[in-house]
Design a protein around this motif. Structure first.
Motif, short mmCIF file in Angstrom:
data_model
loop_
_atom_site.label_atom_id
_atom_site.label_comp_id
_atom_site.label_asym_id
_atom_site.label_seq_id
_atom_site.Cartn_x
_atom_site.Cartn_y
_atom_site.Cartn_z
N ILE A 61 0.80 -1.22 0.03
CA ILE A 61 -0.09 -0.01 -0.15
C ILE A 61 0.69 1.53 0.00
N HIS A 62 0.29 2.04 -0.55
CA HIS A 62 1.08 3.04 -0.48
C HIS A 62 0.17 4.51 -0.59
N THR A 63 0.77 5.14 0.42
CA THR A 63 0.20 6.01 1.40
C THR A 63 1.22 7.57 0.72
N GLY A 64 0.05 8.43 1.09
CA GLY A 64 1.11 9.52 1.56
C GLY A 64 1.99 9.65 2.67
N PRO A 65 2.72 10.91 2.73
CA PRO A 65 4.05 10.66 4.11
C PRO A 65 3.10 11.27 5.52
N SER A 66 2.23 11.47 5.51
CA SER A 66 1.58 11.91 6.64
C SER A 66 0.27 11.01 7.27
N ALA A 67 0.55 10.04 6.26
CA ALA A 67 -0.95 8.48 6.67
C ALA A 67 0.36 7.92 8.02
N ASP A 68 -0.59 7.59 8.92
CA ASP A 68 -0.14 6.60 10.22
C ASP A 68 -0.03 5.38 9.85
N ALA A 69 0.97 4.34 9.14
CA ALA A 69 0.98 3.26 8.17
C ALA A 69 1.31 2.31 9.08
N ARG A 70 1.25 2.40 10.46
CA ARG A 70 1.99 1.62 11.22
C ARG A 70 1.20 1.11 11.61
N GLU A 71 -0.43 1.61 12.09
CA GLU A 71 -1.65 1.31 12.49
C GLU A 71 -1.89 -0.22 11.43
N LEU A 72 -1.23 -0.70 10.43
CA LEU A 72 -2.22 -1.60 9.84
C LEU A 72 -0.82 -2.82 10.11
N GLY A 73 -0.12 -2.72 10.79
CA GLY A 73 0.14 -4.34 11.50
C GLY A 73 -0.29 -4.37 12.73
N ARG A 74 -1.88 -3.56 13.08
CA ARG A 74 -2.06 -4.23 14.51
C ARG A 74 -3.85 -4.92 13.34
N LEU A 75 -3.74 -4.78 12.45
CA LEU A 75 -5.16 -5.86 11.97
C LEU A 75 -4.84 -6.94 12.65
N ALA A 76 -6.26 -7.48 11.94
CA ALA A 76 -6.67 -8.56 12.05
C ALA A 76 -6.60 -9.98 11.18
N GLY A 77 -5.35 -11.04 11.05
CA GLY A 77 -4.81 -11.79 9.59
C GLY A 77 -3.65 -10.91 9.35
N VAL A 78 -2.93 -9.94 9.79
CA VAL A 78 -2.16 -9.51 10.00
C VAL A 78 -0.93 -10.17 10.19
N THR A 79 0.23 -10.85 9.86
CA THR A 79 1.28 -11.58 10.52
C THR A 79 2.52 -10.73 10.43
N SER A 80 2.80 -10.29 9.81
CA SER A 80 3.77 -8.98 10.20
C SER A 80 4.01 -8.13 8.51
N VAL A 81 4.80 -7.13 8.67
CA VAL A 81 4.63 -6.08 7.85
C VAL A 81 6.04 -5.93 7.43
N ALA A 82 6.04 -5.06 6.20
CA ALA A 82 7.30 -4.81 5.54
C ALA A 82 7.37 -3.09 5.86
N GLY A 83 7.85 -2.82 6.58
CA GLY A 83 8.34 -1.13 6.47
C GLY A 83 7.54 -0.89 7.44
N PRO A 84 6.87 1.10 7.49
CA PRO A 84 6.82 1.52 6.05
C PRO A 84 7.79 2.02 6.13
N TYR A 85 7.79 2.77 4.44
CA TYR A 85 9.58 3.21 3.93
C TYR A 85 9.24 4.00 3.40
N ARG A 86 9.75 5.19 3.24
CA ARG A 86 9.63 6.54 2.54
C ARG A 86 10.40 6.27 1.57
N THR A 87 9.11 7.19 0.06
CA THR A 87 9.86 6.91 -0.99
C THR A 87 9.91 8.18 -1.90
N GLU A 88 10.33 7.93 -3.17
CA GLU A 88 10.70 8.63 -3.89
C GLU A 88 10.48 8.68 -5.26
#
Length: 760
Positions: A61-88
């Motif tokens: 999932i690509h998001t804007g720079p201000s989005a709090d993407a770390r909350e996605l790691g706490r969703l049910a069914g998500v076992t692990s996450v990569a990032g979030p990483y800043r992109t250019e």
């Protein structure tokens, strides 16, 4: 057993040519099926291997720079996450080649979505400008570890430290930016961030995307990609090649089975006395059946073993994708099993068709049943008598009469010969359709030839005046492409705004009409399938935090992004976002203009500030399909040749009784020969006409079905030219006439005693 072998050996000596053609046809069929198996393995297993070893993320999932993407790691069914990483987003250049890339700030080697290094090493903090390239991007840039990449329009440069495989979608010019892993310090102007989610159950991908978008908010999500899309992109044209080989291989196998069945049935009718003698001297029905069964199984075994051995030994040496596919397939776990099962399956099918025909041989009674005294062709029809009354050549009239009044056996011969010809017509249609992508790109959704993007301070709107500066350019269409969330928020599609109402984009339409009013758009088949929509519907999507509602007034032939594209005018998108400016220009060239020369001229005129690229043609990856089609046509030709030889042999034997009567009424051997030649020519002509009538609609249905399944959409199929179809029909008719001339002439000039013996 000894007598059985002697009979089989005698029969082989009599039908050596037919046996050779059966062996060659079987070898070609088994080889095509083995290559199809290799291509299917090559299409799926390499990506699956990388995904498994890299512990790939199921959703990116690509998001804007201000989005709090770390909350996605706490969703049910998500076992692990990569990032979030800043992109250019950036453009890099190496050795004269350019590519749009995504710089991804990666502080350490990820545990999810881990790049698999193929050369070089991972990022070193001591080299702040070092990067690792995705392997597809590295091939496009001709880059290797140690090379330097420049960023046009800036003074920056990057050093390639390594090259790695990734399970994410590979670089595709104009569609998918290349992936570049860099240290966070090298991402100097981040425009967003990306996070990867690894799920407990991959089947819940759509639901996971929906929940993630709900948590982040639709306005924060820029783009979503899933593992299914990455797998489909990785399979690419390899799966299509495998489907073509598999389809025609199975069709050829069925045609070969019918040809073998017809050959044995014809041979049984010609050897009724010999079979009765075998029964009289003690042969059991089972022994008679085994003679034919073992003989043709031996042919199938010889052809299958030869095909398997050649594929195993020489397959990887075939240039291009086929050779690569065989090389990868030979290293897969199921390779040996497939190498045994495919030839065994072909032999089993041929054995079944042989057994059905040989069973009739076992039922031949020990005492021959007297043949009916009526001539094989029956009484002359009124049409034939009328033709003779018009003084048409007797050989022509009697030959046509024999071909079309021969009861069920003549119809069966026409049907067996029609089957390989139908497949040849389908193969020629596939060839013609591929050629159309190059000869008529405007008709398959590629009305423009070049895409121009500006770097740095260059003025993109100024590119619109290109037609007045270069006579080779017919029009320049301003455009922009953004990712839009589909209804239900389960994924993103490509929303394109290109052209204006004053200068509309030249759509290639399969259904409906071109957009003319506000909020009207054209959709690809992949988008319609994804949204379960059709032409005439209104669809809603979300671009950032703005809803976009469009009226689908047409379905275009859309080769980009698996057809998951909706295209409208740039004016329509500006109504929703007045500040939207063109991101690129698509150029339509005048007839005869060379895209490569025009691109070189524009690049030179832009002094390095223009990124000029030819549009990707879907047929570029199918160049080997032509060689595949040519090989399949050769195999089908061999099967048709076997059927012709069978039909000629049966016609000569069944017409032997007519020779005495024809001689008695004063016909010369040449005229008698012409009757058989005319009969076989008419049979081939009837088969060619039936094959054309059946093959053309079948080819359109199959090609359009493939186009729909790939997202391009139906409407791309094209029929072979009338001249090519006439050439196919002429080859069939002249081949039948040429093959029939020698045995028919020998029978017509035979001794009277031989003729009496044959009809006794």
């Amino acid at each position: 057993m000894r007598a059985t072998l002697r009979w089989a050996h005698s029969d082989l000596r009599t039908h050596r040519g037919e046996a050779l053609f059966l062996v060659l046809a079987t070898a070609g069929i088994v080889a095509s099926l083995l290559l199809a198996t290799a291509l299917f393995g090559y299409a799926t297993n390499p990506w699956q291997r990388v995904f498994t070893q890299a512990r790939g993320a199921h959703v990116w999932i690509h998001t804007g720079p201000s989005a709090d993407a770390r909350e996605l790691g706490r969703l049910a069914g998500v076992t692990s996450v990569a990032g979030p990483y800043r992109t250019e987003s950036a453009t890099v250049s190496s050795r004269g080649s350019r590519a749009s890339v995504e710089l991804r700030g990666t502080p350490r080697l990820p545990s999810v979505g881990r790049p698999l290094l193929t050369s070089g090493h991972w990022l070193d903090p001591a080299e702040p400008d070092g990067v690792v390239l995705e392997s597809g991007l590295a091939r496009a840039l001709l880059a290797e570890p140690g090379d330097t990449l420049t960023l046009p329009g800036t003074a920056r440069s990057l050093t390639v430290e390594g090259i790695a495989d990734s399970a994410e979608p590979h670089y595709s010019p104009g569609e998918q930016p290349g992936l570049v892993w860099a240290l966070p310090s090298a991402v100097r102007a981040p425009g967003g961030q990306v996070i990867g989610l690894r799920l407990d159950d991959p089947a819940d991908t759509d639901y996971a995307v929906q929940r993630a978008v709900t948590v982040l908010g639709a306005g924060a999500v820029d783009e979503v990609s899933t593992w299914q899309q990455a797998r489909s992109a990785a399979q690419g044209d390899n799966r299509l090649l495998g489907q073509v080989l598999g389809l025609f291989g199975l069709g050829a196998l069925i045609a070969a089975g019918f040809a073998v069945h017809g050959a044995i049935a014809t041979r049984i009718r010609g050897h009724l006395r010999d079979l009765s003698v075998l029964k009289a001297i003690g042969f059991t029905p089972g022994q008679v059946v085994r003679v034919f069964l073992l003989q043709h199984l031996a042919y199938a075994l010889l052809g299958s073993v030869a095909a398997a051995a050649l594929t195993e030994a020489l397959g990887r040496r075939v240039p291009g994708r086929l050779g690569d596919a065989v090389g990868v397939w030979q290293g897969l776990p199921g390779h040996t099993l497939a190498l045994c099962l495919v030839p065994a399956g072909a032999m089993l099918f041929i054995g079944l068709t042989t057994g059905l025909a040989a069973w009739r041989a076992g039922r031949v009674p020990p005492v021959p049943v007297p043949r009916p005294s009526a001539p094989a062709g029956g009484r002359l029809t009124g049409l034939a008598r009328g033709a003779l009354g018009l003084r048409l050549p007797a050989a022509l009239v009697l030959g046509c009469h024999r071909a079309f009044t021969g009861r069920g056996r003549s119809l069966a011969s026409v049907a067996r010969l029609t089957l390989p010809l139908v497949l040849i017509v389908v193969a020629l249609s596939a060839w013609t359709t591929i050629d159309r992508f190059h000869s008529d790109p405007e008709g398959v959704g590629l009305p423009t030839a070049l895409t121009v993007r500006a770097d740095g301070a260059a003025d993109p709107p100024g590119l619109r005046t290109l037609p007045s500066h270069d006579s080779r350019i017919a029009a320049a269409y301003p455009g922009v492409e953004v990712a839009a969330l589909v209804p239900g928020q389960t994924g993103t599609i490509a929303l394109r705004g290109i052209g204006t109402r004053d200068e509309p984009y030249p759509y290639a339409l399969a259904d409906g009409r071109a957009p003319r009013g506000p909020d009207e758009a054209v959709a690809g088949q992949g988008l319609l399938d994804l949204l379960h929509a059709r032409v005439g519907d209104w669809v809603r999507m979300t671009v950032g935090d703005r809803p976009q509602i469009l009226h689908i007034v047409g379905r275009g032939i859309e080769p980009r992004n698996a057809g998951r594209v909706v295209t409208t005018s740039l004016d329509t998108l500006r109504e929703n976002d007045p500040g939207l400016s063109p991101a690129f220009y698509e150029l339509r060239l005048r007839p005869g203009a060379d895209p490569e020369k025009v691109a070189a001229s524009l690049t030179s005129a832009g002094r390095g500030r223009l990124d000029v690229r030819p549009l990707t043609n879907p047929a570029d990856g199918l160049s080997q399909l032509r060689a595949v089609v040519a090989g399949l046509i050769a195999v089908l030709g061999l099967i048709g040749l076997v059927e012709l030889l069978t039909a000629i042999g049966g016609s000569v034997r069944e017409g032997a009784r007519d020779v005495l009567a024809l001689r008695a009424i004063g016909m010369t051997p040449r005229q008698i020969t012409a009757i058989t030649v005319t009969s076989m020519s008419c049979t081939a002509l009837a088969a060619a006409l039936a094959a054309t009538a059946l093959g053309l609609p079948l080819a359109h249905r199959l090609i359009d079905a493939q186009g729909s399944s790939s997202g391009i959409g139906a409407g791309i199929a094209r029929s072979p030219s009338p001249g090519l179809l006439l050439l196919l029909g002429a080859a069939a008719v002249l081949g039948a006439a040429g093959l029939a001339a020698l045995p028919a002439g020998r029978a017509a000039r035979g001794r009277l005693a031989d003729t009496l013996s044959a009809v006794a």
